[in-house]
Design a protein around this motif. Structure first.
Motif, PDB file in Angstrom:
ATOM      1  N   MET A 240       0.866  -1.282   0.269  1.00 27.58           N
ATOM      2  CA  MET A 240      -0.315  -0.089  -0.010  1.00 27.58           C
ATOM      3  C   MET A 240       1.272   1.369  -0.319  1.00 27.58           C
ATOM      4  O   MET A 240       1.707   1.051   0.457  1.00 27.58           O
ATOM      5  N   SER A 241       0.459   2.402  -0.860  1.00 24.30           N
ATOM      6  CA  SER A 241       1.187   3.458  -0.648  1.00 24.30           C
ATOM      7  C   SER A 241       0.336   4.798  -0.038  1.00 24.30           C
ATOM      8  O   SER A 241      -1.076   4.359  -0.596  1.00 24.30           O
ATOM      9  N   TRP A 242       0.594   5.968  -0.193  1.00 24.30           N
ATOM     10  CA  TRP A 242       0.543   7.351   0.263  1.00 24.30           C
ATOM     11  C   TRP A 242       0.653   8.275  -0.717  1.00 24.30           C
ATOM     12  O   TRP A 242       2.223   8.113  -1.213  1.00 24.30           O
ATOM     13  N   THR A 243      -0.777   9.666  -0.104  1.00 24.68           N
ATOM     14  CA  THR A 243       0.087  10.748  -1.492  1.00 24.68           C
ATOM     15  C   THR A 243       0.370  11.884  -0.310  1.00 24.68           C
ATOM     16  O   THR A 243      -0.704  12.107   0.035  1.00 24.68           O
ATOM     17  N   GLU A 244       1.173  12.067   0.068  1.00 28.48           N
ATOM     18  CA  GLU A 244       1.448  13.928   1.012  1.00 28.48           C
ATOM     19  C   GLU A 244       0.860  14.996  -0.167  1.00 28.48           C
ATOM     20  O   GLU A 244       1.556  15.481  -1.757  1.00 28.48           O
ATOM     21  N   ILE A 245       0.398  15.836   0.140  1.00 35.21           N
ATOM     22  CA  ILE A 245       0.359  17.155   0.036  1.00 35.21           C
ATOM     23  C   ILE A 245       1.155  18.102   0.787  1.00 35.21           C
ATOM     24  O   ILE A 245       1.033  18.020   1.715  1.00 35.21           O
ATOM     25  N   VAL A 246       1.732  18.786  -0.319  1.00 30.69           N
ATOM     26  CA  VAL A 246       2.783  19.260   0.377  1.00 30.69           C
ATOM     27  C   VAL A 246       2.318  21.582  -0.291  1.00 30.69           C
ATOM     28  O   VAL A 246       1.973  21.966  -1.140  1.00 30.69           O
ATOM     29  N   ILE A 247       2.333  21.774   0.719  1.00 30.35           N
ATOM     30  CA  ILE A 247       1.560  23.895   0.538  1.00 30.35           C
ATOM     31  C   ILE A 247       2.284  24.422   1.207  1.00 30.35           C
ATOM     32  O   ILE A 247       2.370  24.299   2.421  1.00 30.35           O
TER      33      ILE A 247
END
Length: 311
Positions: A1-8
């Motif tokens: 399983m993998s995830w996605t990071e949002i970077v702001i």
């Protein structure tokens, strides 16, 4: 399983509100980082008790939100921006986070620590480097005190250099209980620890059982005041806290030291040593016993007009 990071990247004023809004919009977790980390503009964000920063954010902050890989990242950002009434939806980037054995990865960052002449602090997943040493099995946890910080090491080294079999020890601000355990393993008895954090007390008690020194008694301050130690004075009082609370507690901690007993303080920066010693001067004459990485260990004996020699 993998995830996605949002970077702001956002200004300080919006970092905390945006973090909360991202969680409400569907992020799994959110952290705030210094966007200038690794540059000359990087700034530390910490303070002593009573002087903590009002917001866990930097002037130029980076908000990082973890999401499911198939989540609508643009929708999450738009919803968060609308929730806090930002005029424009902030620009963001994404990065993939691969699945890893996070437990093994975390454990790999903590190796056994050799302290003083004969002390080893060993995480439970490592073999003991020297079974003949004074060994503490201790895993990183919620309570401060794993032996990695100079202030903890200095106090442990003082206790090792001044073993006190059969003498009483008080560890005030005990955290993980590591200093009390060192004293007990060196033969001191009885040994007591005090901390304002109930989680630290629970952690210290668990650590004491694991290290076969379950007869150490740990208390939050109110319980300590109702314990058999309520009016006790100790042969050794050790406090590894920070300079501001140490100065405020000078009368109380000094009053816990038995005649001829030792007071050992750390959590003090070298530049703060004189002002901490001055706070204790009406009670005990303190001097710097040792310094490490800009931190010092102060000590003195009740009733002595001389400052102990530096190590």
């Amino acid at each position: 399983m993998s995830w996605t990071e949002i970077v702001i990247e956002v200004a300080r004023d919006h970092a905390e509100a945006l973090s909360d809004a991202l969680m409400e919009a569907g992020a799994l977790s959110v952290s705030v980082e210094d966007a200038d980390e690794g540059t000359d503009a990087e700034k530390p964000l910490f303070g002593e008790p009573g002087m903590e920063p009002k917001e866990a954010a930097w002037e130029h902050s980076r908000v990082v939100a973890l999401t499911d890989v198939d989540a609508d990242q643009a929708g999450i950002v738009a919803a968060a921006a609308a929730a806090i009434q930002l005029a424009d939806v902030p620009r963001f980037t994404t990065r993939k986070v691969e699945d890893e054995d996070w437990v093994r990865l975390t454990q790999s960052q903590f190796d056994p620590i050799h302290i003083g002449k004969n002390i080893w602090v060993v995480p439970s997943w490592h073999d003991v480097p020297d079974p003949k040493a004074l060994v503490l099995e201790l895993d990183p946890g919620l309570a401060f005190g794993t032996g990695s910080h100079p202030t903890t090491r200095l106090c442990m080294e003082w206790l090792e250099a001044h073993p006190a079999p059969g003498q009483t020890v008080l560890d005030y601000g005990c955290g993980s209980g590591i200093l009390a355990m060192v004293a007990r393993k060196l033969g001191s008895f009885p040994v007591a620890g005090v901390d304002i954090d109930p989680q630290a007390i629970e952690s210290a008690q668990d650590n004491a059982v694991r290290n076969n020194v379950a007869d150490i008694q740990y208390f939050v301050p109110d319980d300590f005041a109702e314990s058999p130690f309520a009016t006790a004075r100790f042969d050794i009082v050790v406090a590894n806290i920070l300079s501001s609370p140490l100065k405020l507690m000078a009368p109380m901690l000094s009053g816990r030291v038995a005649d001829g007993g030792a007071l050992v303080l750390s959590g003090v920066l070298a530049r703060q040593a004189d002002e901490v010693a001055a706070a204790y001067a009406p009670f005990i004459k303190l001097g710097v016993w040792a310094e490490q990485d800009g931190w010092v260990c102060l000590c003195g004996r009740l009733g002595s007009d001389t400052v102990p020699s530096p190590r």
